[in-house]
Design a protein around this motif. Structure first.
Motif, PDB file in Angstrom:
ATOM      1  N   VAL A  92      46.986  41.254  30.784  1.00  0.00           N
ATOM      2  CA  VAL A  92      46.422  40.543  31.928  1.00  0.00           C
ATOM      3  C   VAL A  92      44.899  40.556  31.839  1.00  0.00           C
ATOM      4  O   VAL A  92      44.317  41.322  31.073  1.00  0.00           O
ATOM      5  CB  VAL A  92      46.878  41.155  33.267  1.00  0.00           C
ATOM      6  CG1 VAL A  92      48.357  40.920  33.488  1.00  0.00           C
ATOM      7  CG2 VAL A  92      46.535  42.629  33.361  1.00  0.00           C
ATOM      8  N   ALA A  93      44.274  39.700  32.640  1.00  0.00           N
ATOM      9  CA  ALA A  93      42.815  39.627  32.673  1.00  0.00           C
ATOM     10  C   ALA A  93      42.391  39.165  34.056  1.00  0.00           C
ATOM     11  O   ALA A  93      43.191  38.595  34.806  1.00  0.00           O
ATOM     12  CB  ALA A  93      42.309  38.644  31.614  1.00  0.00           C
ATOM     13  N   GLY A  94      41.126  39.404  34.365  1.00  0.00           N
ATOM     14  CA  GLY A  94      40.552  38.923  35.623  1.00  0.00           C
ATOM     15  C   GLY A  94      39.877  37.578  35.376  1.00  0.00           C
ATOM     16  O   GLY A  94      39.089  37.436  34.438  1.00  0.00           O
ATOM     17  N   ARG A 122      35.093  48.407  31.570  1.00  0.00           N
ATOM     18  CA  ARG A 122      35.116  48.534  33.033  1.00  0.00           C
ATOM     19  C   ARG A 122      36.089  47.539  33.632  1.00  0.00           C
ATOM     20  O   ARG A 122      36.201  46.400  33.149  1.00  0.00           O
ATOM     21  CB  ARG A 122      33.726  48.357  33.626  1.00  0.00           C
ATOM     22  CG  ARG A 122      32.927  47.246  33.018  1.00  0.00           C
ATOM     23  CD  ARG A 122      31.452  47.353  33.286  1.00  0.00           C
ATOM     24  NE  ARG A 122      31.164  47.550  34.689  1.00  0.00           N
ATOM     25  CZ  ARG A 122      30.243  48.400  35.127  1.00  0.00           C
ATOM     26  NH1 ARG A 122      29.547  49.110  34.270  1.00  0.00           N
ATOM     27  NH2 ARG A 122      30.012  48.524  36.412  1.00  0.00           N
ATOM     28  N   PHE A 123      36.787  48.002  34.667  1.00  0.00           N
ATOM     29  CA  PHE A 123      37.642  47.106  35.437  1.00  0.00           C
ATOM     30  C   PHE A 123      36.712  46.413  36.429  1.00  0.00           C
ATOM     31  O   PHE A 123      36.115  47.073  37.272  1.00  0.00           O
ATOM     32  CB  PHE A 123      38.754  47.894  36.146  1.00  0.00           C
ATOM     33  CG  PHE A 123      39.756  46.996  36.805  1.00  0.00           C
ATOM     34  CD1 PHE A 123      40.835  46.487  36.103  1.00  0.00           C
ATOM     35  CD2 PHE A 123      39.603  46.647  38.141  1.00  0.00           C
ATOM     36  CE1 PHE A 123      41.746  45.634  36.712  1.00  0.00           C
ATOM     37  CE2 PHE A 123      40.519  45.797  38.755  1.00  0.00           C
ATOM     38  CZ  PHE A 123      41.594  45.298  38.038  1.00  0.00           C
ATOM     39  N   VAL A 124      36.563  45.121  36.309  1.00  0.00           N
ATOM     40  CA  VAL A 124      35.595  44.391  37.137  1.00  0.00           C
ATOM     41  C   VAL A 124      36.242  44.121  38.494  1.00  0.00           C
ATOM     42  O   VAL A 124      37.190  43.342  38.598  1.00  0.00           O
ATOM     43  CB  VAL A 124      35.164  43.077  36.440  1.00  0.00           C
ATOM     44  CG1 VAL A 124      34.188  42.306  37.318  1.00  0.00           C
ATOM     45  CG2 VAL A 124      34.542  43.390  35.086  1.00  0.00           C
ATOM     46  N   VAL A 132      37.974  38.168  31.978  1.00  0.00           N
ATOM     47  CA  VAL A 132      37.496  39.471  31.507  1.00  0.00           C
ATOM     48  C   VAL A 132      38.657  40.461  31.435  1.00  0.00           C
ATOM     49  O   VAL A 132      39.543  40.459  32.290  1.00  0.00           O
ATOM     50  CB  VAL A 132      36.359  40.001  32.436  1.00  0.00           C
ATOM     51  CG1 VAL A 132      36.822  40.147  33.894  1.00  0.00           C
ATOM     52  CG2 VAL A 132      35.779  41.314  31.931  1.00  0.00           C
ATOM     53  N   GLU A 133      38.652  41.254  30.355  1.00  0.00           N
ATOM     54  CA  GLU A 133      39.635  42.335  30.205  1.00  0.00           C
ATOM     55  C   GLU A 133      38.964  43.497  29.481  1.00  0.00           C
ATOM     56  O   GLU A 133      37.731  43.530  29.417  1.00  0.00           O
ATOM     57  CB  GLU A 133      40.919  41.809  29.540  1.00  0.00           C
ATOM     58  CG  GLU A 133      40.726  40.779  28.428  1.00  0.00           C
ATOM     59  CD  GLU A 133      40.461  41.400  27.088  1.00  0.00           C
ATOM     60  OE1 GLU A 133      39.599  42.291  26.983  1.00  0.00           O
ATOM     61  OE2 GLU A 133      41.105  40.959  26.121  1.00  0.00           O
ATOM     62  N   MET A 134      39.734  44.435  28.932  1.00  0.00           N
ATOM     63  CA  MET A 134      39.120  45.674  28.470  1.00  0.00           C
ATOM     64  C   MET A 134      39.413  46.029  27.004  1.00  0.00           C
ATOM     65  O   MET A 134      39.084  47.142  26.579  1.00  0.00           O
ATOM     66  CB  MET A 134      39.556  46.828  29.392  1.00  0.00           C
ATOM     67  CG  MET A 134      39.153  46.596  30.849  1.00  0.00           C
ATOM     68  SD  MET A 134      39.641  47.918  31.970  1.00  0.00           S
ATOM     69  CE  MET A 134      38.590  49.249  31.416  1.00  0.00           C
ATOM     70  N   SER A 169      45.607  38.053  36.415  1.00  0.00           N
ATOM     71  CA  SER A 169      46.224  38.870  37.466  1.00  0.00           C
ATOM     72  C   SER A 169      45.353  38.966  38.709  1.00  0.00           C
ATOM     73  O   SER A 169      45.829  39.377  39.773  1.00  0.00           O
ATOM     74  CB  SER A 169      46.473  40.288  36.937  1.00  0.00           C
ATOM     75  OG  SER A 169      45.250  40.845  36.475  1.00  0.00           O
ATOM     76  N   ASP A 170      44.063  38.624  38.595  1.00  0.00           N
ATOM     77  CA  ASP A 170      43.116  38.794  39.716  1.00  0.00           C
ATOM     78  C   ASP A 170      41.873  37.977  39.408  1.00  0.00           C
ATOM     79  O   ASP A 170      41.740  37.434  38.315  1.00  0.00           O
ATOM     80  CB  ASP A 170      42.766  40.286  39.873  1.00  0.00           C
ATOM     81  CG  ASP A 170      42.179  40.865  38.597  1.00  0.00           C
ATOM     82  OD1 ASP A 170      42.945  41.411  37.791  1.00  0.00           O
ATOM     83  OD2 ASP A 170      40.957  40.708  38.366  1.00  0.00           O
ATOM     84  N   ALA A 196      38.780  39.260  39.460  1.00  0.00           N
ATOM     85  CA  ALA A 196      37.689  40.187  39.127  1.00  0.00           C
ATOM     86  C   ALA A 196      36.698  40.317  40.288  1.00  0.00           C
ATOM     87  O   ALA A 196      35.486  40.415  40.077  1.00  0.00           O
ATOM     88  CB  ALA A 196      36.982  39.736  37.836  1.00  0.00           C
ATOM     89  N   ALA A 225      40.453  42.573  43.561  1.00  0.00           N
ATOM     90  CA  ALA A 225      41.082  42.603  42.227  1.00  0.00           C
ATOM     91  C   ALA A 225      42.249  43.576  42.127  1.00  0.00           C
ATOM     92  O   ALA A 225      43.165  43.360  41.340  1.00  0.00           O
ATOM     93  CB  ALA A 225      40.038  42.922  41.159  1.00  0.00           C
ATOM     94  N   PHE A 263      48.160  44.174  42.198  1.00  0.00           N
ATOM     95  CA  PHE A 263      48.060  44.179  40.737  1.00  0.00           C
ATOM     96  C   PHE A 263      49.380  44.629  40.094  1.00  0.00           C
ATOM     97  O   PHE A 263      49.928  43.954  39.222  1.00  0.00           O
ATOM     98  CB  PHE A 263      46.896  45.092  40.315  1.00  0.00           C
ATOM     99  CG  PHE A 263      46.640  45.113  38.849  1.00  0.00           C
ATOM    100  CD1 PHE A 263      45.900  44.112  38.237  1.00  0.00           C
ATOM    101  CD2 PHE A 263      47.138  46.137  38.058  1.00  0.00           C
ATOM    102  CE1 PHE A 263      45.657  44.128  36.875  1.00  0.00           C
ATOM    103  CE2 PHE A 263      46.909  46.157  36.695  1.00  0.00           C
ATOM    104  CZ  PHE A 263      46.160  45.152  36.108  1.00  0.00           C
TER     105      PHE A 263
HETATM  106  N1  ADE Z   1      42.335  43.255  33.472  1.00  0.00           N
HETATM  107  C1  ADE Z   1      42.903  42.619  34.516  1.00  0.00           C
HETATM  108  N2  ADE Z   1      42.017  42.400  35.503  1.00  0.00           N
HETATM  109  C2  ADE Z   1      40.841  42.916  35.073  1.00  0.00           C
HETATM  110  C3  ADE Z   1      39.558  43.026  35.634  1.00  0.00           C
HETATM  111  N3  ADE Z   1      39.321  42.568  36.864  1.00  0.00           N
HETATM  112  N4  ADE Z   1      38.589  43.643  34.909  1.00  0.00           N
HETATM  113  C4  ADE Z   1      38.845  44.119  33.678  1.00  0.00           C
HETATM  114  N5  ADE Z   1      40.043  44.066  33.104  1.00  0.00           N
HETATM  115  C5  ADE Z   1      41.042  43.452  33.782  1.00  0.00           C
END
Ligand code: ADE
Length: 254
Positions: free
Chosen positions: A77-79, A170-172, A191-193, A216-217, A219, A223, A227
């Motif tokens: 997933v990613a923001g 970082r989780f944004v 954005v993801e990690m 998924s969100d 960011a 966020a 989730f």
């Molecule tokens: N993966 C899913 N949502 C994220 C976010 N908001 N920041 C970083 N990684 C994520």
């Protein structure tokens, strides 16, 4: 033939994938469990990346050195960052960049020192094939998720995007931080990690890489809401369905 590596960011995704592999068995390396087996006749190694760039780079290195993976595909997933990238959409990356890497003024901001690159390209053939199966799946989200889930999360018309994915440790989760990323990297879709770290390792080894992420969100300050439920109900099902559909398109090794 050497295996295709499927790297999942979440336990739920990996579980769904393993359930679809008839002959999976586990090998433990570097504290991680690598699952070897076949999906649609393709030799596959599936693993949880763990979270963050270092964990992902370690996982990728083991996949290449120990299991001789012939390609790595990352799902998770990613923001969403770009204004039109909404929860439930899917991003197939064309390039990946580490948004928290800055060795300036010695090297340009974002550039991985001594490589000359900030943006690492994904493999075109794999990414095109993933985009094609994703576009097909997103046309009928209810067929995959059920109408209740589609209604609950407002996923009536999910979109496919292709472009820049950015990664950082970082989780944004604030609107201020995502606004800063949008300002500094206006073409970033999400954005993801982990992804850019795996892209860098694959670049070093000359092995094809692709990444596909469900949004998924956004960011922002919301966020974290929903989730876990989203991952279980939506993202893990998308991942399995599109990896499954993509592997079906490949020629079965003799
Ligand atoms: N993966 C899913 N949502 C994220 C976010 N908001 N920041 C970083 N990684 C994520």
């Amino acid at each position: 033939m050497n295996p295709i590596a499927i790297v999942a960011a979440m336990h739920e995704e990996l579980a769904a994938l393993l359930a679809a592999m008839p002959d999976e068995h586990r090998v433990r390396v570097a504290g991680r469990e690598f699952w070897l087996g076949h999906l649609h006749g393709q030799p596959v190694v599936a693993v949880l990346s763990r979270i963050g760039k270092v964990a992902a780079a370690t996982t990728a290195t083991v996949l290449l050195e120990r299991f001789r993976a012939r390609a790595i595909v990352f799902t998770g997933v990613a923001g969403g960052l770009a204004p039109n990238v909404a929860v439930g959409d899917v991003v197939v990356a064309t390039r990946l960049l580490q948004h928290d890497l800055d060795a300036s003024p010695i090297f340009p901001k974002y550039e991985v020192p001594l490589t000359g690159h900030a943006r690492f390209a994904t493999d075109t053939a794999i990414s095109d094939a993933l985009a094609a199966v994703t576009a097909r799946l997103l046309r009928k989200p209810a067929a995959l998720l059920g109408q209740t889930v589609v209604d609950d999360f407002g996923l009536a018309a999910p979109k496919l995007h292709r472009g820049l994915l950015v990664s950082g440790d970082r989780f944004v989760s604030t609107a201020a931080e995502s606004a800063a990323l949008r300002r500094d990297l206006p073409d970033a879709l999400a954005v993801e990690m982990e992804g850019a770290a795996v892209a860098q390792v694959c670049h070093d080894y000359g092995v094809p890489f692709a990444a596909v992420r469900t949004i998924s969100d956004r960011a922002d300050d919301a966020a974290h809401a929903d989730f876990t439920r989203f991952v279980a109900a939506v993202a893990s099902r998308y991942s399995l369905a599109l990896i499954d559909a993509w592997l079906r398109t490949l020629a079965v090794p003799a």
